[in-house]
Scaffold this active site. Structure first.
Site, PDB file in Angstrom:
ATOM      1  N   CYS A   1     -11.333   3.688 -29.784  1.00 18.92           N
ATOM      2  CA  CYS A   1     -12.549   4.464 -30.065  1.00 18.92           C
ATOM      3  C   CYS A   1     -13.379   4.708 -28.818  1.00 18.92           C
ATOM      4  O   CYS A   1     -14.503   4.217 -28.691  1.00 18.92           O
ATOM      5  CB  CYS A   1     -13.372   3.740 -31.115  1.00 18.92           C
ATOM      6  SG  CYS A   1     -12.378   3.427 -32.569  1.00 18.92           S
TER       7      CYS A   1
ATOM      8  N   GLY B   1       0.762  -1.242   0.000  1.00 26.88           N
ATOM      9  CA  GLY B   1       0.000   0.000   0.000  1.00 26.88           C
ATOM     10  C   GLY B   1       0.790   1.287   0.000  1.00 26.88           C
ATOM     11  O   GLY B   1       0.218   2.356  -0.247  1.00 26.88           O
TER      12      GLY B   1
ATOM     13  N   ARG C   1      -4.581   3.010 -16.261  1.00 28.06           N
ATOM     14  CA  ARG C   1      -4.711   3.745 -14.994  1.00 28.06           C
ATOM     15  C   ARG C   1      -5.349   5.134 -15.150  1.00 28.06           C
ATOM     16  O   ARG C   1      -6.214   5.500 -14.350  1.00 28.06           O
ATOM     17  CB  ARG C   1      -3.366   3.846 -14.268  1.00 28.06           C
ATOM     18  CG  ARG C   1      -2.722   2.482 -13.951  1.00 28.06           C
ATOM     19  CD  ARG C   1      -1.591   2.566 -12.934  1.00 28.06           C
ATOM     20  NE  ARG C   1      -2.093   2.921 -11.625  1.00 28.06           N
ATOM     21  CZ  ARG C   1      -2.065   4.114 -11.113  1.00 28.06           C
ATOM     22  NH1 ARG C   1      -1.488   5.101 -11.784  1.00 28.06           N
ATOM     23  NH2 ARG C   1      -2.577   4.353  -9.939  1.00 28.06           N
TER      24      ARG C   1
ATOM     25  N   GLU D   1       3.971  -6.749   1.870  1.00 30.17           N
ATOM     26  CA  GLU D   1       3.561  -7.040   0.489  1.00 30.17           C
ATOM     27  C   GLU D   1       3.619  -5.798  -0.387  1.00 30.17           C
ATOM     28  O   GLU D   1       2.617  -5.410  -0.989  1.00 30.17           O
ATOM     29  CB  GLU D   1       2.122  -7.585   0.486  1.00 30.17           C
ATOM     30  CG  GLU D   1       1.941  -8.862   1.274  1.00 30.17           C
ATOM     31  CD  GLU D   1       0.479  -9.264   1.414  1.00 30.17           C
ATOM     32  OE1 GLU D   1      -0.413  -8.465   1.070  1.00 30.17           O
ATOM     33  OE2 GLU D   1       0.235 -10.397   1.860  1.00 30.17           O
ATOM     34  N   PRO D   2       4.762  -5.150  -0.497  1.00 34.41           N
ATOM     35  CA  PRO D   2       4.805  -3.955  -1.347  1.00 34.41           C
ATOM     36  C   PRO D   2       4.776  -4.347  -2.827  1.00 34.41           C
ATOM     37  O   PRO D   2       5.380  -5.338  -3.228  1.00 34.41           O
ATOM     38  CB  PRO D   2       6.164  -3.333  -0.991  1.00 34.41           C
ATOM     39  CG  PRO D   2       7.016  -4.506  -0.611  1.00 34.41           C
ATOM     40  CD  PRO D   2       6.080  -5.492   0.060  1.00 34.41           C
TER      41      PRO D   2
HETATM   42  N1  LLP Z   1      -1.396  -7.085  -0.863  1.00 32.96           N
HETATM   43  C1  LLP Z   1      -2.690  -7.216  -1.243  1.00 32.96           C
HETATM   44  C2  LLP Z   1      -3.537  -8.198  -0.573  1.00 32.96           C
HETATM   45  C3  LLP Z   1      -3.190  -6.392  -2.278  1.00 32.96           C
HETATM   46  O1  LLP Z   1      -4.463  -6.518  -2.635  1.00 32.96           O
HETATM   47  C4  LLP Z   1      -2.347  -5.450  -2.891  1.00 32.96           C
HETATM   48  C5  LLP Z   1      -2.841  -4.574  -3.963  1.00 32.96           C
HETATM   49  C6  LLP Z   1      -1.001  -5.374  -2.478  1.00 32.96           C
HETATM   50  C7  LLP Z   1      -0.571  -6.205  -1.445  1.00 32.96           C
HETATM   51  C8  LLP Z   1      -0.016  -4.435  -3.094  1.00 32.96           C
HETATM   52  O2  LLP Z   1      -0.334  -3.104  -2.883  1.00 32.96           O
HETATM   53  P1  LLP Z   1       0.654  -1.928  -3.343  1.00 32.96           P
HETATM   54  O3  LLP Z   1       1.899  -2.017  -2.482  1.00 32.96           O
HETATM   55  O4  LLP Z   1       0.988  -2.157  -4.763  1.00 32.96           O
HETATM   56  O5  LLP Z   1      -0.121  -0.706  -3.116  1.00 32.96           O
HETATM   57  N2  LLP Z   1      -4.499  -1.428 -10.040  1.00 32.96           N
HETATM   58  C9  LLP Z   1      -4.432  -0.413  -9.015  1.00 32.96           C
HETATM   59  C10 LLP Z   1      -3.836  -0.926  -7.725  1.00 32.96           C
HETATM   60  C11 LLP Z   1      -4.573  -2.115  -7.145  1.00 32.96           C
HETATM   61  C12 LLP Z   1      -3.977  -2.644  -5.886  1.00 32.96           C
HETATM   62  C13 LLP Z   1      -4.641  -3.911  -5.473  1.00 32.96           C
HETATM   63  N3  LLP Z   1      -4.063  -4.570  -4.358  1.00 32.96           N
HETATM   64  C14 LLP Z   1      -3.667   0.798  -9.552  1.00 32.96           C
HETATM   65  O6  LLP Z   1      -3.249   0.781 -10.715  1.00 32.96           O
HETATM   66  O7  LLP Z   1      -3.508   1.786  -8.853  1.00 32.96           O
END
Ligand code: LLP
Length: 421
Positions: free
Chosen positions: A344, A241, A314, A275-276
């Site tokens: 389109c 996150g 995005r 979980e980055p």
């Molecule tokens: N762990 C879990 C359970 C998750 O669902 C996610 C992301 C992460 C870790 C990794 O999160 P991060 O560190 O990348 O923020 N497609 C969207 C982002 C969707 C994120 C979904 N879950 C975008 O393009 O902004």
């Protein structure tokens, strides 16, 4: 930063000219920096080194096997959300014990795959899912390692579509009404489940640490109370996150995140999981696209590129801003520009109302911070071949996923015999 303009104003990736890479491999093209990925990943690892933990890269952010392999060599585990991602992580050489399987809707086949591969942890998100995991483990006379993903009801303050921590979302098991504690006791008593602990992920692209603090404190309180009640809670999975700077060029603040985690958990005995995804991958990739045409409009110019919403969704999906710059700097006049693709739909744009130097057909643009949730979310909409991906490593640009030919795309399909007369 791996993407820099040299003294002559040409964009480079770890010293290679982007224009040379494009001359060899065409556009649209995702280009990643291996050195950048390693740098960011090891910085994250160092930032959380004061606590006992393991970094599981969120495969959904960038699932190229070459990228996963690169990170695996730095000690990364994987956070996965499907059987497909599991197979990718395994193909990249990540040990099954270092894989965490998240997600609200795992199929029986995916649960079987996870158990047959002995993956380290399944994060379950409902009692119904726990029953399925338990039934399959019982069928095979084994014990499945399960953590429960809890919902702390904390607003991460991010875009609505990527916020997961509030109780109104589909994610996790609520803590406040006692449900999480009750379900955990069920895990504890099951003959076919090994309770691993608790997991949480409150959302993505968080630029402020306050929601993390709030949610982690809720998690700790629950973990402590479960332990006090005699449950085995060894692992706390803190999710991903951490946000990045899409506007400027600042690195994610791994140190501040690490300091928060250290403050809350260093004196505690829990094994932590991280979980980055975005914070490791986004800054280390660009999408390069060629200008096809420019078209003047009343108060702006349309710059029509060969990359579209199917290559990077995005902006369309989240109104996300990505910095876009010419690959060759110029001192031409700036103009208010919408950078749009050939698809389109009016929603097909990479940027709107951006000040850009006047562009000419054939020139290149770089879309920055595209290493996360770029290629992985691409599609072949409008029967456009999915973008190729290239990894710059050891002074060379290596194609890690070639662009499919249209012939290959068509050959994947079948027409029922009765229609082929
Ligand atoms: N762990 C879990 C359970 C998750 O669902 C996610 C992301 C992460 C870790 C990794 O999160 P991060 O560190 O990348 O923020 N497609 C969207 C982002 C969707 C994120 C979904 N879950 C975008 O393009 O902004």
């Amino acid at each position: 930063m791996p993407f820099l303009y040299n003294d002559d104003g040409h964009l480079t990736v770890d010293g290679l000219l982007v224009s040379d890479i494009v001359a060899a491999h065409g556009t649209p093209l995702y280009i990643y920096s291996a050195a950048g990925f390693v740098d960011y990943f090891t910085s994250f690892q160092q930032a959380v080194a004061p606590v006992k933990g393991k970094v599981h890269f969120a495969v959904k952010a960038n699932s190229a096997i070459a990228v996963l392999r690169l990170l695996a060599k730095q000690g990364a585990g994987a956070d996965i959300v499907s059987g497909g991602e599991m197979m990718r992580a395994l193909a990249a050489g990540i040990a099954p014990a270092d894989i965490v399987f998240s997600g609200v809707g795992k199929t029986d086949d995916e649960i079987r795959l996870a158990l047959s591969k002995n993956i380290g942890q399944i994060n379950a998100e409902s009692l119904a899912e726990i029953y399925r995991i338990e039934a399959i483990a019982a069928e095979w006379d084994m014990k499945a390692p399960v953590a429960i993903r809890v919902n702390p009801d904390v607003d991460p303050g991010s875009h609505e579509k990527i916020s997961t921590g509030q109780k109104t979302t589909k994610f996790g098991i609520p803590i406040a009404n006692g449900e999480a504690a009750e379900i955990y006791r069920y895990l504890q008593d099951s003959a076919h489940l090994t309770p691993r602990g608790l997991a949480m992920h409150i959302g993505s692209q968080l630029r402020d640490l306050a929601p993390f603090r709030k949610a982690y404190l809720v998690l700790l309180e629950l973990a402590d109370s479960l332990r006090a009640a005699g449950c085995e809670v060894t692992h706390l999975d803190l999710g991903g996150g951490l946000g990045i700077d899409y506007e400027g060029q600042e690195r994610p603040d791994f140190a501040a995140y690490g300091a928060l985690v250290e403050e809350l958990f260093a004196s505690r005995e829990y094994q932590l999981g991280f979980e980055p995804g975005r914070s490791i991958a986004a800054d280390n990739g660009i999408l390069v696209t060629s200008v096809l045409y420019t078209k003047p409009a009343e108060d702006k110019a349309f710059v029509i590129t060969d990359a579209a919403m199917n290559d990077l969704i995005r902006p369309t999906l989240y109104d996300a801003h990505h910095r876009i710059e010419a690959v060759e700097l110029s001192n031409r006049a700036q103009q208010n520009s919408d950078i749009v693709g050939p698809v389109c739909e009016t929603g097909d744009y990479l940027a709107k109302g951006q000040d850009m130097p006047e562009m000419q057909a054939g020139e290149l643009l770089a879309v920055f911070n595209a290493g996360a949730y770029g290629a992985v979310m691409s599609s072949s909409y409008n029967t456009r071949p999915v973008t190729a991906e290239c990894l710059v490593m050891d002074d060379g640009a290596h194609i890690i996923r070639p662009r499919k030919s249209i012939e290959e795309m068509l050959a994947e399909e079948q027409v029922p015999d009765s229609l082929s007369d």
